[in-house]
Design an enzyme around this catalytic site. Sequence first.
Site, PDB file in Angstrom:
ATOM      1  CD1 TRP A 102      -2.095  -2.290   1.680  1.00  0.00           C
ATOM      2  CD2 TRP A 102      -2.982  -1.196  -0.055  1.00  0.00           C
ATOM      3  NE1 TRP A 102      -3.117  -3.060   1.169  1.00  0.00           N
ATOM      4  CE2 TRP A 102      -3.672  -2.417   0.112  1.00  0.00           C
ATOM      5  CE3 TRP A 102      -3.364  -0.332  -1.082  1.00  0.00           C
ATOM      6  CZ2 TRP A 102      -4.716  -2.795  -0.730  1.00  0.00           C
ATOM      7  CZ3 TRP A 102      -4.411  -0.710  -1.922  1.00  0.00           C
ATOM      8  CH2 TRP A 102      -5.073  -1.928  -1.739  1.00  0.00           C
ATOM      9  CG  ASP A 174      -3.023   4.126   4.201  1.00  0.00           C
ATOM     10  OD1 ASP A 174      -3.927   3.921   5.048  1.00  0.00           O
ATOM     11  OD2 ASP A 174      -2.935   3.465   3.146  1.00  0.00           O
ATOM     12  CE  LYS A 198      -7.428  -2.299   5.348  1.00  0.00           C
ATOM     13  NZ  LYS A 198      -7.698  -3.603   4.741  1.00  0.00           N
TER      14      LYS A 198
END
Length: 362
Positions: A102, A174, A198
């Site tokens: 990511w 992030d 999540k």
Amino acid sequence: MPTYNFAAGPATLPQPVLEKVQAELLNFENSHMSILEISHRSPLYTHVYQAAKQNLLNLMHLDATVYDVLFLGGGASLQFTMLPLNLAHKHHRVAYINTGHWSQRAIQEAQKIPGLTVDVLASSENTDGTFTTIPEIPEIPTDTYDYLHITTNNTIMGNAYYELPDTSTPLVADISSNFLGQEYPFEKFDLMYAGAQKNLAPAGLTIVVLKKSLLDQVANLPSMLDYTAQSQKESALNTPPVFQVYVANLVLEWLKNLGGIEAIAQENQRKAQLLYNCLDNSQLFHNKVAKAYRSLMNIPFVTDSKELDAEFIHAASQAGLLNLKGHRLVGGMRASLYNAMPYAGVEALCHFIEEFERNHTN
């Protein structure tokens, strides 16, 4: 037989929250309407939105006069583009740390912005393409970059930051996969973003927490990509994800009642340590991440055989241990131990690992 969902996202939600959603789904706040039907312009939603915003800032110990919270769509992936469009306006130069898939995606999207220089200052990529550590970050010259970007927890590789970079460069992150599940000095971040699916809410909601001083600095951005425009319209420039914000607020209330991030982080450490001890004591299963950088949230593990991995995943599913298949980039297994995963679920997984090993090493 109890079942436990170890999916990396969309992920398990707290049972009390799901029960409350179920109980009031047909008649929200005695409105005779479902939360799925109410207007985003109504006082019913405005109250939910304001409560969620304040609950989040309180849990992160952030001052509402300094920070704003945006509730957006598009996933964390859209933030890979929104972030440089909104923040890279002074030096037109940004810095990234590569610690996994990511991080790489964020870098790739930033590189698509015309006129923007993207420097990868450090990477922990191994020769085989895996990531098992967090790299040392070189000293960054003052007033060189518009921001430094990190990914605090890597869902796929299972490595995480425990110490934040010490830098005068604005720090952005992030924080999707350890959002509200691990303690950080959140005031050190200038901006944080997280896909909610999540640890907070169903897919379809993205949280951006940013310093208000970052607003009103860029002109003529497309409105939907403009943090300032979104802030001015209280995250309702278009119809917001009402249901997701509602569930998010319920989860924030649940977390507050548990004792906040500090309390859940301790419980997450306890859960993760139980599973890591199980894996470290195993002769069959292995976790390859360096101990100092092991994630509390996402724990990948493998055997030395892809066939045995597949057998384990199938057998675990039959035993009520769901969604343990690892990401295709890593293979093997992955257990995601988000806030809503009970300790009993990790105990059940450890017992199954031990039983499976006994049956396959005799």
